[in-house]
Design an enzyme around this catalytic site. Structure first.
Site, PDB file in Angstrom:
ATOM      1  N   ASN A   2      -6.616   0.516  -2.758  1.00  0.00           N
ATOM      2  CA  ASN A   2      -7.652   1.398  -1.599  1.00  0.00           C
ATOM      3  C   ASN A   2      -7.162   2.727  -1.511  1.00  0.00           C
ATOM      4  OD1 ASN A   2      -5.202   0.199  -0.278  1.00  0.00           O
ATOM      5  ND2 ASN A   2      -6.347  -0.330   1.449  1.00  0.00           N
TER       6      ASN A   2
ATOM      7  N   HIS B 112       0.846  -1.202  -0.024  1.00  0.00           N
ATOM      8  CA  HIS B 112       0.074   0.078   0.129  1.00  0.00           C
ATOM      9  C   HIS B 112       0.784   1.131   0.069  1.00  0.00           C
ATOM     10  CE1 HIS B 112      -3.645  -2.269   0.802  1.00  0.00           C
ATOM     11  NE2 HIS B 112      -2.844  -3.148   1.617  1.00  0.00           N
TER      12      HIS B 112
ATOM     13  N   ASP C 247       2.397  -6.722   2.161  1.00  0.00           N
ATOM     14  CA  ASP C 247       1.318  -6.173   2.715  1.00  0.00           C
ATOM     15  C   ASP C 247       1.535  -4.685   3.443  1.00  0.00           C
ATOM     16  OD1 ASP C 247      -1.488  -5.334   3.262  1.00  0.00           O
ATOM     17  OD2 ASP C 247      -2.005  -6.924   4.538  1.00  0.00           O
TER      18      ASP C 247
ATOM     19  N   HIS D 239      -8.375 -10.854  -0.803  1.00  0.00           N
ATOM     20  CA  HIS D 239      -8.268 -10.767   0.418  1.00  0.00           C
ATOM     21  C   HIS D 239      -9.392 -11.758   1.103  1.00  0.00           C
ATOM     22  CE1 HIS D 239      -7.696  -8.558   4.561  1.00  0.00           C
ATOM     23  NE2 HIS D 239      -8.549  -9.215   4.792  1.00  0.00           N
TER      24      HIS D 239
ATOM     25  N   ARG E  52      -0.425   4.450  -0.496  1.00  0.00           N
ATOM     26  CA  ARG E  52      -1.021   5.406  -0.021  1.00  0.00           C
ATOM     27  C   ARG E  52      -1.573   6.707  -0.924  1.00  0.00           C
ATOM     28  NH1 ARG E  52      -3.449   1.591   3.291  1.00  0.00           N
ATOM     29  NH2 ARG E  52      -2.278   1.285   5.071  1.00  0.00           N
TER      30      ARG E  52
ATOM     31  N   HIS F 238      -2.387 -12.815   1.246  1.00  0.00           N
ATOM     32  CA  HIS F 238      -1.998 -13.226   2.517  1.00  0.00           C
ATOM     33  C   HIS F 238      -2.544 -14.237   3.648  1.00  0.00           C
ATOM     34  CE1 HIS F 238      -5.164 -10.511   2.905  1.00  0.00           C
ATOM     35  NE2 HIS F 238      -4.322  -9.333   2.579  1.00  0.00           N
TER      36      HIS F 238
ATOM     37  N   HIS G 214       0.863   3.717   8.427  1.00  0.00           N
ATOM     38  CA  HIS G 214      -0.165   4.485   9.020  1.00  0.00           C
ATOM     39  C   HIS G 214       0.517   5.466   9.796  1.00  0.00           C
ATOM     40  CE1 HIS G 214      -3.616   2.089   8.214  1.00  0.00           C
ATOM     41  NE2 HIS G 214      -2.934   0.847   8.750  1.00  0.00           N
TER      42      HIS G 214
END
Lengths: 418, 309
Positions: free
Chosen positions: A87, A55, A297, A172, A57, A224, A301
Site C-alpha cells: 500500500n 510497511h 505490522d 487482512h 512507505r 495479524h 506515521h
C-alpha cells in the site's frame, strides 16, 4: 570480510564461536586470518529474524519512512529480512514498482527486502494485479493488506490465480460492512464514546477465507489475528488439514483496549486492541502452535497524522525495534514458550510460508544473524529508534532482549554503540 | 474551593464532592440570572473563548452569557468561519487561542476525546462542551441541577432516559454523574442504538419504554437525529414514534410527581409528542435557565482554581 564472533552462546548448538567468510557462515579458521574478532560478551547469537508484514512507505510516503530508514530500524530490531506491504503510492501492483523497491533496498543494504505485491490492481478489489509478472520481478506473496478483499468472489479468484504461481495470499481480515470503528467495540469504546469495531467483523472474514481455502484446497495466510474466535477457527481448520497459516503482532499479546481510555493515538490500529480475554487466547494460540508467526505490522506515521483527534488519527504503530524484546519478555521470560519456539515464530515459520530459505546457520548458509542480550533489562526509548516514526506505545517500557549486533550477508547492519 | 483539575473534560473526572460544589454554586448563580442587574465581577479581567466545531444554540449561548454576566471578555470562533476551514489542525488552532492570553477555552467537537487530546498541551483551562459521543458534562450538570432543585438527595432516585443511547454524550455524562451520587439510571432505545457494554457503566438496560419509565422520579427524552433513519438504525419516523416515544400514557407509569426533561433541540412528534413537551410535568424550559447557572458555576470554580495557583 572475515569475522569471528567469540564468547557467544549460539542458538541451537553447543558452539561458542561463529565464523563468517564473505557473505556466508564458514568452517573454523585461525584468528589471525580474521579481519575482526568480535567479543560477544556471553550474549546469544540467533539466526537473523524475519518479519513478513511491515510497511516501509516508499515509494510515495517518504515523509513517514523510507526503505533506508525502515530497514535500518529492522536491523536494529535483529531482522535480516522483511516483507513490505504494497500500500505505497503508487501501489506495488506491477513489476516496475517491485523492481524500484528492490533497487532502493539493495542501495540501502541494511536488510533483505522481499516485497509483497497487491492482489488486485491499485488495491481496488475489481481486477487481478499482474501476479505472475510481479513474481518474476521478486514478490514473495500478494495481499491487499489495509483494504481487506471485501468480495468473496474476488477473494476466490485471487486464491485460485495465485496458486498457479505458487504465490501465498495474505489477507487482512475485517468485514468493513460491520462498521469502521476506531477501536475495539465493547465496554471501553462505549464508555469513551468511540465507534467500535467488533470482533465479529474480523471473525466473519477469517471464517470466509478458511471456507474458501478448504473448498479450493489452496493455502491462505491470515494476517495479524487479534481475536479468540479467529484463533479457534484457525486451530480447528488446521486440525482438519486446511492449508491455513496465521500471524499475530506483539501488541495483541501485550496490550488491551483499556489502553485507549485516554485517547492516546499510539494505541490505535487495525485490527484494534481487544480485551484481556482475547489477549489470553492469542497467547494460547502462540503456545499450542495455532499461530505460525509473529510480525510487527510496522506502520510508521508522521507526528501530524497521530497528534489529532482519536477518530481522525491514522492506524498503526511502529514495531520493528521492539518486537523481539516484547516477544522475549512477554512470551519466553513469562514462561509461555521457549526461545526455540520464539525463533520459529520470528524466523523459521515466516521463511517457510514465503519460501525465503532463511534461518540456516551452517557452513555455506547466508551469514544472517543477530546477537541479543537476553540477561539484562533495558529501557525501550522512542527517541533512540532508527525508524522515522515515533508512534510507539512502548516508550519507557522495561524489556529484555536488546539487540547488540546484526549481520546480514556477512555485513554488519547494526551495532549497538557501547 | 474550586475544582481539582485545570480542565472540565467530563463527569468521569469529577468527584461527587466537586459535583455537589458545582450544583450548590449554580443555585447561587441562578439568583444572579433572575435579578434585575445581571452582573458580577467574578471573571473581571479574564478572557473566555468558545471554540465550536459543531452547531449549537443553547450550549454556546449559555456559556457566552454566563461569561458576560460575570464580567469576562469573551469571544467566539467557529470551525466554519476560521482557519479550520483552511485545514488548520485542532492543536494549532487551540494553541493560537491559548497564546492570545485566553483563560478558558470552551470547546465543542464532533470527535470523542478531542478536548482530552489538547488539554495538557495548553495553559488555558478547557471546558468540554460536548465531544462526539463521549461526554457533555455541563449538560449533565444542568440536568442534575434541575433534579437537585426537586430532590433533597440523588440517593436511590430512579432516572429514566429514552432514545438514541448509542450516539448520546448526554446519556454518558448523566449516567456517570448520577451513578456517582447514588441514583439509579435506566436506559431504553432501539437495539440498533444501544451500545454494547452500556450496562458496565452502571445503568440498567430496560426492555421497553414502559419498563424504563416505570416508577421513575425523572424521565428524560433524547433527540433522535432523523438522518439516522437513512443508515437503517430505525425504519421510519412513524415507527419510531409508535414504539420509542414517551407518550402521555408512558409518562403516567412514572411516579406521580415525576418530571419530564429533554436536552433539546426536540423533534416534536418523534421522541416526544408536543402535548408531552408542553405538559405540566415538563421542566424543559427551566433546564435552559439552569444551563446558564451551571455554566456560570463551572467558569467561576475553574477560575477560582486558576487564581489560587
Amino acid at each position: 570480510m572475515k569475522y569471528i564472533l567469540t564468547n557467544c552462546k549460539v542458538f541451537g548448538s553447543e558452539k561458542t564461536k561463529i565464523y563468517i567468510d564473505g557473505e556466508k557462515f564458514a568452517d573454523p579458521f585461525p584468528e589471525d586470518q580474521a579481519d575482526e574478532v568480535i567479543d560477544c560478551k556471553g550474549n546469544t547469537v540467533l539466526p537473523g529474524l524475519v518479519d513478513m508484514h511491515v510497511h516501509l512507505r516508499e515509494p510515495g510516503y517518504e515523509y513517514r519512512e523510507t526503505i533506508a530508514t525502515g530497514t535500518a530500524a529492522a536491523a536494529r530490531g535483529g531482522f535480516t529480512a522483511v516483507c513490505p506491504m504494497p500500500n505505497t503510492h503508487p501501489v506495488c501492483d506491477n513489476a516496475a514498482v517491485v523492481s524500484g523497491i528492490l533497487k532502493k533496498a539493495r542501495e540501502a543494504g541494511n536488510c533483505r527486502v522481499y516485497p509483497i505485491g497487491a492482489a488486485t490492481k491499485e488495491i481496488g478489489d475489481t481486477e487481478l494485479a499482474e501476479i505472475g509478472l510481479m513474481k518474476e520481478a521478486g514478490i514473495v506473496a500478494v495481499s491487499d493488506d489495509g483494504n481487506p478483499i471485501p468480495n468473496a468472489g474476488m477473494m476466490r479468484k485471487v486464491l485460485e490465480y495465485s496458486s498457479d504461481f505458487d504465490i501465498p495470499v495474505l489477507n487482512h481480515c475485517e468485514d468493513r460492512s460491520l462498521g469502521i470503528g476506531a477501536m475495539n467495540e465493547g465496554e471501553v469504546s462505549t464508555s469513551i464514546g468511540i465507534r467500535g469495531c467488533s470482533t465479529a467483523a474480523e471473525d466473519i472474514m477469517i471464517a470466509r477465507d478458511i471456507i474458501l481455502a478448504e473448498y479450493l484446497g489452496v493455502p491462505v495466510h491470515i494476517c495479524h489475528v487479534s481475536t479468540k474466535d479467529g484463533i479457534r477457527m484457525i486451530r480447528d481448520a488446521k486440525a482438519r488439514g486446511v492449508k491455513v497459516t496465521c500471524e499475530t503482532c506483539p501488541h495483541y499479546f501485550t496490550l488491551t483496549d483499556a489502553c485507549c481510555e485516554n485517547y492516546d493515538t499510539n494505541f490505535k490500529m487495525h485490527p484494534p486492541l481487544r480485551t484481556q480475554e482475547h489477549v489470553d487466547a492469542i497467547i494460547e494460540g502462540i503456545k499450542d502452535g495455532t499461530v505460525d508467526c509473529i510480525v510487527t505490522d510496522h506502520a510508521p506515521h508522521h507526528q501530524d497524522e497521530k497528534e489529532v483527534e482519536f477518530s481522525h488519527a491514522n492506524n498503526g504503530i511502529v514495531g520493528l525495534e521492539s518486537s523481539f524484546a516484547l516477544g522475549y519478555t512477554y512470551l519466553v521470560k513469562a514462561g509461555h514458550i521457549t526461545l526455540q519456539r520464539l525463533i520459529e515464530l520470528m524466523c523459521f515459520n515466516p521463511s517457510k510460508i514465503l519460501k525465503l530459505g532463511r534461518g540456516g546457520m551452517e557452513t555455506g548458509d547466508d551469514a544472517d544473524l543477530t546477537v541479543m542480550d537476553l540477561d539484562n533489562e533495558f529501557t525501550f526509548e522512542k527517541d533512540k529508534m532508527l525508524t522515522k516514526g515515533r508512534n510507539t506505545p512502548y516508550d519507557g517500557w522495561k524489556l529484555y532482549g536488546e539487540t547488540q549486533l546484526t549481520i546480514m550477508g556477512g555485513k554488519k547492519t547494526y551495532e549497538k554503540l557501547c | 474551593m474550586g475544582l481539582k483539575s485545570k480542565d472540565l473534560l467530563g463527569m468521569k473526572q469529577l468527584t461527587p464532592e466537586e459535583i455537589m460544589e458545582i450544583l450548590d454554586t449554580a443555585k447561587t448563580m441562578k439568583l444572579v440570572i433572575s435579578s434585575a442587574n445581571k452582573k458580577t465581577s467574578h471573571l473581571q479581567g479574564k478572557s473566555v473563548v468558545t471554540l465550536f466545531y459543531e452547531n449549537s444554540t443553547r450550549t454556546r449561548l449559555s456559556f457566552e452569557l454566563a461569561s458576560k454576566y460575570m464580567g469576562s471578555a469573551s469571544a467566539n470562533i467557529s470551525a466554519s468561519g476560521s482557519s479550520v476551514a483552511k485545514g488548520e489542525s485542532l492543536l494549532d488552532t487551540a494553541r493560537t487561542i491559548d497564546m492570545m492570553g485566553t483563560d478558558i477555552i470552551i470547546m465543542r467537537h464532533p470527535q470523542s476525546g478531542a478536548p482530552h487530546s489538547i488539554a495538557n498541551k495548553l495553559k488555558a483551562s478547557i471546558v468540554n462542551a460536548g465531544d462526539g459521543m463521549n461526554e457533555h458534562p455541563t449538560q449533565a450538570l444542568l440536568d442534575m441541577l434541575t433534579m437537585y432543585e426537586r430532590f433533597d438527595t440523588f440517593e436511590g432516585k430512579n432516572i429514566a432516559i429514552c432514545g438514541d443511547v448509542y450516539h448520546s454524550r448526554v446519556v454518558r455524562s448523566n449516567a456517570i454523574g448520577l451513578a456517582k451520587l447514588g441514583a439509579h439510571v435506566s436506559v431504553y432505545g432501539p437495539r440498533t442504538m444501544m451500545p454494547i457494554g452500556i450496562e458496565k457503566m452502571g445503568v440498567r438496560v430496560a426492555s421497553s419504554v414502559a419498563d424504563c419509565v416505570k416508577d421513575a422520579d425523572a424521565v428524560m427524552g433524547l433527540r433522535v437525529q432523523l438522518e439516522r433513519q437513512k443508515s437503517s438504525l430505525f425504519p421510519s419516523v412513524a415507527e419510531y414514534a409508535r414504539f420509542y416515544a414517551i407518550t402521555p400514557e408512558m409518562l403516567k407509569l412514572a411516579k406521580p410527581d415525576a418530571f419530564l426533561m429533554h436536552p433539546g433541540p426536540c423533534n416534536h412528534g418523534v421522541e416526544l409528542p408536543t402535548a408531552v413537551y408542553d405538559c405540566d410535568q415538563s421542566v424543559i424550559n427551566e433546564q435552559v435557565t439552569n444551563g446558564v447557572a451551571v455554566r456560570m458555576a463551572v467558569l467561576y470554580l475553574l477560575m477560582a482554581r486558576r487564581n489560587n495557583l
